[in-house]
Design a protein around this motif. Sequence first.
Motif, mmCIF file in Angstrom:
data_model
loop_
_atom_site.group_PDB
_atom_site.id
_atom_site.type_symbol
_atom_site.label_atom_id
_atom_site.label_comp_id
_atom_site.label_asym_id
_atom_site.label_seq_id
_atom_site.Cartn_x
_atom_site.Cartn_y
_atom_site.Cartn_z
ATOM 1 N N GLN A 94 0.847 -1.190 0.000
ATOM 2 C CA GLN A 94 0.000 0.000 0.000
ATOM 3 C C GLN A 94 0.887 1.246 0.000
ATOM 4 O OE1 GLN A 94 -2.595 -0.301 3.414
ATOM 5 N NE2 GLN A 94 -3.129 -2.416 2.933
ATOM 6 N N SER A 95 0.749 2.061 -1.033
ATOM 7 C CA SER A 95 1.579 3.253 -1.165
ATOM 8 C C SER A 95 1.036 4.115 -2.282
ATOM 9 C CB SER A 95 3.028 2.865 -1.460
ATOM 10 O OG SER A 95 3.831 4.001 -1.667
ATOM 11 N N GLN A 96 1.271 5.408 -2.196
ATOM 12 C CA GLN A 96 0.844 6.317 -3.259
ATOM 13 C C GLN A 96 1.769 6.230 -4.464
ATOM 14 O OE1 GLN A 96 -2.073 8.193 -3.482
ATOM 15 N NE2 GLN A 96 -2.455 6.800 -1.772
ATOM 16 N N GLU A 97 3.012 5.828 -4.246
ATOM 17 C CA GLU A 97 3.954 5.551 -5.325
ATOM 18 C C GLU A 97 4.414 4.115 -5.148
ATOM 19 O OE1 GLU A 97 7.041 8.396 -4.742
ATOM 20 O OE2 GLU A 97 6.058 9.954 -5.914
ATOM 21 N N THR B 161 4.041 6.465 -10.337
ATOM 22 C CA THR B 161 3.705 7.659 -9.550
ATOM 23 C C THR B 161 2.320 7.562 -8.928
ATOM 24 O OG1 THR B 161 2.799 8.785 -11.504
ATOM 25 C CG2 THR B 161 5.159 9.090 -11.029
ATOM 26 N N ASP B 162 1.631 6.440 -9.156
ATOM 27 C CA ASP B 162 0.275 6.238 -8.611
ATOM 28 C C ASP B 162 0.178 4.822 -8.071
ATOM 29 O OD1 ASP B 162 -1.275 4.410 -10.790
ATOM 30 O OD2 ASP B 162 0.210 5.691 -11.750
ATOM 31 N N PRO B 163 -0.873 4.518 -7.294
ATOM 32 C CA PRO B 163 -0.982 3.189 -6.681
ATOM 33 C C PRO B 163 -1.361 2.080 -7.659
ATOM 34 C CG PRO B 163 -2.300 4.839 -5.483
ATOM 35 C CD PRO B 163 -1.904 5.453 -6.792
ATOM 36 N N SER B 164 -1.742 2.427 -8.886
ATOM 37 C CA SER B 164 -2.256 1.431 -9.836
ATOM 38 C C SER B 164 -1.260 1.056 -10.926
ATOM 39 C CB SER B 164 -3.542 1.960 -10.484
ATOM 40 O OG SER B 164 -4.531 2.221 -9.501
ATOM 41 N N LYS C 115 -0.036 2.815 -13.213
ATOM 42 C CA LYS C 115 -0.457 3.332 -14.521
ATOM 43 C C LYS C 115 0.500 4.355 -15.105
ATOM 44 C CE LYS C 115 -5.449 2.551 -14.018
ATOM 45 N NZ LYS C 115 -6.786 3.185 -13.967
ATOM 46 N N VAL C 116 0.896 5.348 -14.315
ATOM 47 C CA VAL C 116 1.734 6.436 -14.831
ATOM 48 C C VAL C 116 3.108 6.347 -14.177
ATOM 49 C CG1 VAL C 116 2.034 8.911 -15.076
ATOM 50 C CG2 VAL C 116 -0.263 7.910 -15.210
ATOM 51 N N PRO C 117 4.143 6.047 -14.950
ATOM 52 C CA PRO C 117 5.465 5.855 -14.358
ATOM 53 C C PRO C 117 6.254 7.148 -14.253
ATOM 54 C CG PRO C 117 5.570 5.384 -16.687
ATOM 55 C CD PRO C 117 4.140 5.774 -16.396
ATOM 56 N N HIS C 118 7.349 7.088 -13.499
ATOM 57 C CA HIS C 118 8.449 8.028 -13.687
ATOM 58 C C HIS C 118 9.291 7.387 -14.775
ATOM 59 C CE1 HIS C 118 11.385 11.037 -13.109
ATOM 60 N NE2 HIS C 118 12.279 10.250 -12.545
ATOM 61 N N PHE C 119 9.505 8.070 -15.883
ATOM 62 C CA PHE C 119 9.853 7.432 -17.145
ATOM 63 C C PHE C 119 11.319 7.042 -17.327
ATOM 64 C CE2 PHE C 119 5.785 9.403 -18.078
ATOM 65 C CZ PHE C 119 5.168 8.466 -18.895
ATOM 66 N N GLU C 120 12.161 7.240 -16.344
ATOM 67 C CA GLU C 120 13.539 6.792 -16.536
ATOM 68 C C GLU C 120 13.583 5.265 -16.522
ATOM 69 O OE1 GLU C 120 16.112 7.926 -13.230
ATOM 70 O OE2 GLU C 120 14.322 8.124 -11.993
ATOM 71 N N LYS C 121 14.500 4.711 -17.285
ATOM 72 C CA LYS C 121 14.693 3.263 -17.332
ATOM 73 C C LYS C 121 16.079 2.941 -16.798
ATOM 74 C CE LYS C 121 11.654 1.961 -21.205
ATOM 75 N NZ LYS C 121 11.623 1.369 -22.578
ATOM 76 N N MET C 122 16.128 2.077 -15.787
ATOM 77 C CA MET C 122 17.381 1.715 -15.143
ATOM 78 C C MET C 122 17.736 0.274 -15.479
ATOM 79 S SD MET C 122 17.638 4.644 -13.700
ATOM 80 C CE MET C 122 19.183 4.379 -12.833
ATOM 81 N N LEU C 123 19.023 0.020 -15.721
ATOM 82 C CA LEU C 123 19.446 -1.334 -16.048
ATOM 83 C C LEU C 123 19.145 -2.292 -14.915
ATOM 84 C CD1 LEU C 123 20.880 -3.200 -18.069
ATOM 85 C CD2 LEU C 123 23.027 -2.678 -16.892
#
Length: 700
Positions: free
Chosen positions: A229-232, A284-287, A289-297
């Motif tokens: 359970q978290s907002q992010e 960035t949301d609990p579902s 749906k909307v990411p923080h768009f950086e991609k990490m190896l």
Amino acid sequence: MLNTLFSKIFFYSFLAITILSCKDTKKQKEEHKFTNSLITETSPYLLQHAHNPVNWHAWSNTALENAKKEDKLVLVSIGYSSCHWCHVMEKESFEDEEVAKIMNANFVNIKVDREERPDVDQVYMTALQLIKGSGGWPLNVITLPNGKPIYGGTYHSKEEWIKVLEKISTLYKNDPKKANEYADMVSQGIQEANLITPSSDYESLTKKVAKESVENWKNVWDTKKGGDQSQEKFMLPSNLNFLLDYAILTGDKEVENHIKNTLNKIAFGGIYDFVGGGFYRYSTDPSWKVPHFEKMLYDNAQLLSVFSKAYGAFKEPIYKEVVYKTIEYLERDMKNPNGGYYAAMDADSEGEEGKYYVWKKEELENTLGEEFTEFKSYFNITSENIWEHKNYVLHRGITDAEFCTKNKIANSKLQASKELWKKLLLTERGKRIPPRLDDKIITSWNALLITGFTDAYNAFGDSSFLDMATKGITNLLNNSLKNNELRHSYKVNSKQVKGFLEDYTFLVDASINLYSATLDTKYLDLANSLNSKAMTSFSDDSSGMYRFNENKDLIAQIIKTNDGVIPSPNAVMAQNLLRLGHLNYDKKFLDKSKSMVSAMVPMITPNASSYARWNSVLLNTTYTYYEIAVVGAKAKPLVKKLHNKYIPNTLLVGSTEDSKLPLFEGRYVPDGTYIYVCRDNSCKLPVETAEAAIKQLNGF
């Protein structure tokens, strides 16, 4: 005592931080008004600051010695190339001449790429967390000339930053005694935060500890949307790996349902890039749906392992799709032409977060044409799902089977449509300006990827994945192993620093995995060699654990025990010792592993989500741990078949020739291939088929 110390730190604290997660600056012009010493560095993050008016230095003994000679405070600013708010602060403050004038007059200013120097980051992040209880990047600390911190914060606006600079500078000039007292307390706190009491209480290593740990954890699960359970929401592969193993070993259906639901929601969500493959850093949301768009190896490497193992356990088609498309992304966008894989892709392009990845409805209609109707239904392209500026982040809500039933279409038709959508959209997206790449090749992260490729090979039997793994480890050894010592990262003409504990432990883990998959003893030899070096160079007698770095030139030693986005290197060390102990019949290794886990039991039970890799080692220790040895000319295909089904707590090895290794000695016969299923040095009668061996496992 520690609580009292923390209270004093809070009382004296000058800190006022905003918790922020971690962009990109526009391409530099050919003409620059300012150039500082970072221009000689190779780190993309440091180079991004090479034309600031701030007189930046890279982290070095010379810079610190100059601070002592000049009796100047040191300003250490830590970030990484894909950190959004790092670049916001650069634009607002570090590119501003008014701010730079204050910084240059009063401080020796040091820029640190946390991915190149995770040891420096760990020390000062620990300080920040002691002072405030939380932290983030950019991480900005002000220290005395001796490196002891007197201030810590994350992002500040220009106005806030100027106030901080003036306040701390004035304090040091007017009341150096107070500043020194405060800095000593913070430094003591960093040391005490790393205190671990060695333990040999093997009786504490029980199934009950793991069960209590999971039961406490269940209270914060998001049973509808997956994860905690978290907002992010972060994916945290160590957690997913442990829960997968726990569900299989215990038969706990609640845990099994939760791990399946979490993996499905991640795969369906916008946090997974449907068009190009691969995963973004967090939601960035609990579902999801909307990411923080950086991609990490490191995320993509570990999620290859998670979804491959999950496919081996549950055979869900979506897990296979995710693995294959993620590997396509890594090969297309993250691979250095000369070998090795890059560290990260930025979240921003053209100054906007996610611009490269999101879509307007009109773009989708124009690109997909008559395919848009079905696509729209599949990805819920409705007004309710619009993100910023009338953009859509592609995500779905149901399985392919459910979509086919609902829309009365054949699954083969849907799969063909999906491939067409990806091809059309990827081509269209390729016309955009892509995000910036961080082209460092980090040893520990590449080691995680080698394990990811190997796990994918085990699950799907695709020889190209094993080829990627073997080429990956060869590249690391060629570029980052010098005189039997690892280097942390590699880039042409880069100033390589000595490897950290994570580099050794993750590469030992990858080597053992490759040995199991290939049967090639050179990988076992490599694992033993690197493990021996790690035990010698990083051992910390007072804690019974292993230090983060080999050198002792920082203000405190860090003993990293908790997981984060990558697992605790100490937990991985404990697991390596356990596996090598079984491979080599080395009781000292097994006892060392047990002692490390027993020291962590007080943390495991109440904090499962932060110590999941330790819980994985606890499962290895408390549940039956099997050794499967396949010996004979046809060992390779049998090992490959056995790997196809994911079975936790199993060490699977093979040999096609007579071998003196303990698991094989005396078991080779020229005219047959046999499978020995063992536990605690006790073996069943040898069998000749994978099916028979699995039946023996179930019957132990």
